[in-house]
Structure formats: structure tokens, C-alpha cells
Write an enzyme that holds these catalytic residues in place. Sequence first.
Site, short mmCIF file in Angstrom:
data_model
loop_
_atom_site.label_atom_id
_atom_site.label_comp_id
_atom_site.label_asym_id
_atom_site.label_seq_id
_atom_site.Cartn_x
_atom_site.Cartn_y
_atom_site.Cartn_z
N CYS A 86 42.87 -9.90 82.44
CA CYS A 86 42.19 -9.59 81.17
C CYS A 86 42.64 -10.56 80.07
O CYS A 86 42.31 -11.73 80.13
CB CYS A 86 42.44 -8.13 80.80
SG CYS A 86 41.25 -7.50 79.61
N HIS A 200 41.16 -4.92 85.86
CA HIS A 200 42.58 -4.54 85.89
C HIS A 200 43.00 -3.93 87.23
O HIS A 200 43.02 -2.70 87.36
CB HIS A 200 42.85 -3.49 84.80
CG HIS A 200 42.82 -4.04 83.42
ND1 HIS A 200 43.94 -4.53 82.79
CD2 HIS A 200 41.80 -4.16 82.53
CE1 HIS A 200 43.61 -4.94 81.57
NE2 HIS A 200 42.33 -4.73 81.39
N GLU A 202 45.91 -3.53 88.33
CA GLU A 202 47.12 -2.71 88.15
C GLU A 202 46.80 -1.29 87.70
O GLU A 202 47.65 -0.41 87.75
CB GLU A 202 48.09 -3.40 87.16
CG GLU A 202 47.82 -3.17 85.68
CD GLU A 202 46.65 -3.98 85.10
OE1 GLU A 202 45.94 -4.62 85.90
OE2 GLU A 202 46.46 -3.95 83.87
#
Lengths: 223, 81
Positions: A86, A200, A202
Site C-alpha cells: 500500500c 494488504h 498482512e
Amino acid sequence: MLVAVAVFPGTNCEIDTKYAFEKLGAEVVLVFHKEEKLPEGTDLVVLPGGFSYGDYLRSAAIAKFSPIMKAVIDFANNGGKVLGICNGFQMLVEAKLLPGAMKRNESVHFISKFHPLKVVANDNFFLQKCTIGEVLNIPVAHGEGSYYIDEAGLKELYANHQVLLTYCDEKGNMQNPNGSIDAIAGICNTKKNVFGLMPHPERAIEEILGSKDGVKMLQGFIA
Amino acid sequence: MKVIVNIQLKNGVLDPQGKAVHHALSSLKFNEVNEVRIGKQIILDINESDKAKAEQRVTTMCDELLANTVIEDYTIEFPAC
């Protein structure tokens, strides 16, 4: 496996990123932007998501001049692995470690939702555990994620298998949430040691949070 | 010395903000508007009395930080004070 996660003023995904890599068995160190060196023995640098320097001027325009970024650029130029997620992807583009530029989303809206992604290339560390054409369900959260590159640059990206991920629908058909050229969501450099993506991974490492497709992606760095 | 830097997206690069504003103007019946492009203006006050030197320095500032020359063009102006 030592992962260094860089933290800038306005970064807000460093704890999630640390948590994700620790869950996969890596040792993770947070590195403040004022540091001039990466920890000894760093295997992977992650530039996490957020709004470094308040997104002033342009997303990531100011972060690229932080002391730690000099070390990150040297690390990348010496073949070290770097992942930008990002805002981190925006930093890699601004620092010219990755080609192209990032623009405001075509809708002008900030987009925050799960979005399917299609794996376009897996001959790299990052996506080596994924298969080509596989659809992954990963959250996106950005306002300036419309990837731009000129035609000649785009041709080069495809020729070198640098287009890693594109946005798609659940069946893998192209669906473009932000107006990126060719719905591109993630790319790498020619040497395949610098990776950037807007979504994302994660945030998708536990079923209870909606998806754990991110595990497969991040695991590529661990193996 | 005051220096004005104007930054705008390059021709051919889609400007979604400009498009949204154009749409809003159309819905307000300003039908004479053909296109809207939105840029930004940066006003610098610099310690330099030589205009040529100032222009050279500001050009470097634009290339290194103020503009992203992959997608943006810039112009440098010296307003009459």
C-alpha cells in the site's frame, strides 16, 4: 529469517505486519525512519501501509527522503528483498525502485474492502507458493492506488513477468476498482527482489478475519 | 523572491478529480465547460535575487520532490511584486 519493518510518521500497519510475519515464524524488528542503518542480518525489508507524512504533496513523496530509505535503497540495489504494501508500494514507486506512478483512484473515493486478486506471475519469491490464475481474496484500503505506467513500460513489465497481481472478480475475470492500467495490483522490479502491491496480505492471515489467503503470499519470503 | 510552481497531470493522463468536478459543473447546468483539469500551486519565497539561478534551483526542486515527472508537468513563474 529477520524481517525489518520500517516505521514512518503516519505509518499505521506496522503492528499488523509484524504480527503476520511473526505468525509465520520470522523474527521481526520495527525500524524507525530516523535510523540510518538496517539491523545486521536483515533478510527482508517491509515498507508497511499507512499515511506517511500525512500523504502531504503526494502519497509517499516525502517518505522517500527519510534517512532509513537511503539504507533501504542501498539494500535493494545490492539484491536485498524489499516488499512494499500500500503506502509502501507508493514509496517504492516514488523512490524509483519500481517503475510507474500512483494516481488518485478513478472514482476519487477511498476504497476499503476485500477484493479478489488474480496471480499473473509466480516465478518470484513473493508468489512462489501461488499458482498462475489463482484467485486470492485480500483487503484493499487506499485512495491513491491507481497504478500508471506508459505503454512502453507496460510492455516491458509483461515481457519480464513483472506484473504479479491484477484485480479481478471472484471468478478471475478482470474487474478494476481504481482505474489502474490493466487493473494491475502488484508488480516487481526486473531483478525480482523488490515487490510492491496495493492490497494488504498482512490483513488476511486468519479465517476469523475473513480470509487467510495472505499467508500463502507472505510465506513465499519465509521458505 | 517569490516563485510560483504550477503542477498539473500530463496531457493524456486521466484526471479523475477534474472529471468529477466537470460532472458537478454539468449538473449545475454550466454546459459550456468542455474539460476540467485540476492541478496544484506551490508558492515559494526563496533567498535568491538572481532570477536565472532561482529558476535553476526551483527546477531541481520540482524534479526531486515537488512534481512526479512520470505523470506530472510543472511550470515556474515569477510574479511581479
